[in-house]
Design a protein around this motif. Structure first.
Motif, short mmCIF file in Angstrom:
data_model
loop_
_atom_site.label_atom_id
_atom_site.label_comp_id
_atom_site.label_asym_id
_atom_site.label_seq_id
_atom_site.Cartn_x
_atom_site.Cartn_y
_atom_site.Cartn_z
N HIS A 140 0.84 -1.20 0.00
CA HIS A 140 0.00 0.00 0.00
C HIS A 140 0.87 1.25 0.00
CE1 HIS A 140 -3.91 -1.88 0.75
NE2 HIS A 140 -3.22 -2.78 1.43
N VAL A 141 0.47 2.25 -0.77
CA VAL A 141 1.18 3.53 -0.78
C VAL A 141 0.78 4.38 0.42
CG1 VAL A 141 1.55 3.59 -3.26
CG2 VAL A 141 -0.52 4.61 -2.29
N ALA A 142 -0.24 3.96 1.15
CA ALA A 142 -0.72 4.70 2.32
C ALA A 142 0.08 4.36 3.56
CB ALA A 142 -2.19 4.40 2.56
N CYS A 143 1.11 3.54 3.40
CA CYS A 143 1.89 3.08 4.55
C CYS A 143 3.38 3.18 4.22
CB CYS A 143 1.50 1.63 4.84
SG CYS A 143 2.34 0.91 6.24
N GLY A 144 4.15 3.67 5.17
CA GLY A 144 5.60 3.77 4.98
C GLY A 144 6.30 2.44 5.28
N ASN A 145 7.61 2.45 5.25
CA ASN A 145 8.40 1.23 5.44
C ASN A 145 8.76 0.95 6.89
OD1 ASN A 145 8.50 0.76 2.68
ND2 ASN A 145 10.29 2.07 2.44
N PHE A 146 8.38 1.82 7.81
CA PHE A 146 8.87 1.70 9.18
C PHE A 146 7.77 1.48 10.20
CE2 PHE A 146 11.79 4.48 6.81
CZ PHE A 146 12.89 3.64 6.79
N MET A 179 -7.50 4.58 3.28
CA MET A 179 -6.53 5.67 3.15
C MET A 179 -6.06 5.81 1.71
SD MET A 179 -4.24 5.73 6.66
CE MET A 179 -3.27 4.33 6.24
N GLU A 180 -5.83 4.69 1.05
CA GLU A 180 -5.37 4.73 -0.34
C GLU A 180 -6.44 5.35 -1.25
OE1 GLU A 180 -3.73 1.28 -3.05
OE2 GLU A 180 -2.72 1.37 -1.10
N ASN A 181 -7.68 5.00 -1.04
CA ASN A 181 -8.79 5.54 -1.85
C ASN A 181 -8.97 7.03 -1.64
OD1 ASN A 181 -9.34 3.04 -2.97
ND2 ASN A 181 -10.87 2.53 -1.44
N ASN A 182 -8.59 7.54 -0.48
CA ASN A 182 -8.78 8.95 -0.15
C ASN A 182 -7.47 9.74 -0.20
OD1 ASN A 182 -11.70 9.18 0.58
ND2 ASN A 182 -11.09 7.48 1.88
N ASN A 183 -6.42 9.16 -0.80
CA ASN A 183 -5.11 9.81 -0.93
C ASN A 183 -4.56 10.27 0.41
OD1 ASN A 183 -4.83 9.51 -3.73
ND2 ASN A 183 -6.22 11.23 -4.05
N LEU A 184 -4.58 9.37 1.40
CA LEU A 184 -4.06 9.65 2.73
C LEU A 184 -2.85 8.78 3.00
CD1 LEU A 184 -7.50 9.62 4.59
CD2 LEU A 184 -6.22 11.63 3.86
N ILE A 185 -2.09 9.13 4.04
CA ILE A 185 -0.92 8.34 4.43
C ILE A 185 -0.76 8.39 5.93
CG2 ILE A 185 0.70 10.25 4.11
CD1 ILE A 185 2.69 8.08 3.03
N ALA A 186 -0.32 7.28 6.52
CA ALA A 186 -0.03 7.21 7.96
C ALA A 186 1.41 7.67 8.16
CB ALA A 186 -0.23 5.79 8.47
N ASN A 199 2.30 -2.30 21.00
CA ASN A 199 1.78 -2.21 19.63
C ASN A 199 1.82 -0.79 19.13
OD1 ASN A 199 0.95 -4.93 19.07
ND2 ASN A 199 -0.69 -4.62 20.55
N MET A 200 1.80 -0.69 17.82
CA MET A 200 1.65 0.61 17.15
C MET A 200 0.25 0.61 16.56
SD MET A 200 4.01 1.98 14.06
CE MET A 200 4.30 3.70 13.82
N ILE A 201 -0.71 1.16 17.30
CA ILE A 201 -2.11 1.09 16.87
C ILE A 201 -2.74 2.46 16.68
CG2 ILE A 201 -2.53 -1.20 17.82
CD1 ILE A 201 -3.85 0.15 20.22
N ASP A 202 -2.06 3.53 17.03
CA ASP A 202 -2.56 4.88 16.83
C ASP A 202 -1.70 5.56 15.77
OD1 ASP A 202 -4.48 4.70 18.94
OD2 ASP A 202 -2.83 4.92 20.35
N PHE A 203 -2.34 6.28 14.86
CA PHE A 203 -1.61 6.86 13.73
C PHE A 203 -2.02 8.30 13.48
CE2 PHE A 203 -2.11 2.34 13.10
CZ PHE A 203 -0.80 1.94 12.92
N ILE A 204 -1.08 9.05 12.95
CA ILE A 204 -1.39 10.39 12.46
C ILE A 204 -1.53 10.26 10.95
CG2 ILE A 204 -0.49 12.71 12.12
CD1 ILE A 204 0.73 12.50 14.89
N ILE A 205 -2.74 10.51 10.47
CA ILE A 205 -3.07 10.32 9.07
C ILE A 205 -3.29 11.69 8.43
CG2 ILE A 205 -4.73 9.31 7.46
CD1 ILE A 205 -5.28 7.19 9.62
N ILE A 206 -2.58 11.94 7.34
CA ILE A 206 -2.70 13.22 6.64
C ILE A 206 -2.89 12.96 5.14
CG2 ILE A 206 -1.27 14.42 8.32
CD1 ILE A 206 0.97 14.42 6.19
#
Length: 142
Positions: free
Chosen positions: A14-20, A36-43, A67-74
């Motif tokens: 997915h392009v909505a997610c980084g590598n880390f 996120m991908e459909n709405n052009n968003l990224i975490a 866990n990493m379960i909370d995200f800042i989505i822009i």
């Protein structure tokens, strides 16, 4: 704004997610990545390399599970505005979740940069016009 509490990991499909990211992508994580991908968003949390303690957003009460379960989505187009995004481990917010903090570029710096680029283009255009005029003058003299 929402509280999705899902794991998206570092999903390279997915392009909505980084590598880390942290952990594996779960079913609800796939759903949110598709949204996120459909709405052009990224975490943004998954786009920066950090130590484990700066990635973790939730710790179980006994401290065994993290866990990493909370995200800042822009919006993806605004990705260049964010310099960093991490969990603030030392922030005491009386919760089992860690506070997230994005570091953004100051708006004034972006405006100054745009102004500088505009001036550079104008100078270059002026120099090219002067050079063209000199060439034309040189051709007229003989």
């Amino acid at each position: 704004m929402g509280d999705f509490n899902t794991k998206i990991g570092s999903n390279k499909d997915h392009v909505a997610c980084g590598n880390f990211g942290l952990g594996e992508t779960k079913e609800r994580g796939e759903m949110i990545l598709d949204w996120m991908e459909n709405n052009n968003l990224i975490a943004m949390d998954t786009c920066f390399r950090h130590r484990l303690k700066e990635k973790v957003t939730w710790v179980s009460p006994d401290g065994r599970y993290m866990n990493m379960i909370d995200f800042i989505i822009i919006r993806r187009i605004e990705r260049v505005e964010v310099r960093d995004c991490r969990s603030l481990v030392s922030a005491d917010c009386d919760s089992d979740h860690h506070m997230k903090s994005p570091a953004t570029k100051p708006w004034i710096a972006n405006e100054c940069w745009r102004l500088i680029q505009k001036r550079k283009k104008e100078r270059k255009r002026t120099q090219m016009e002067k050079a063209t005029e000199q060439q034309l003058r040189g051709q007229r003299r003989p």
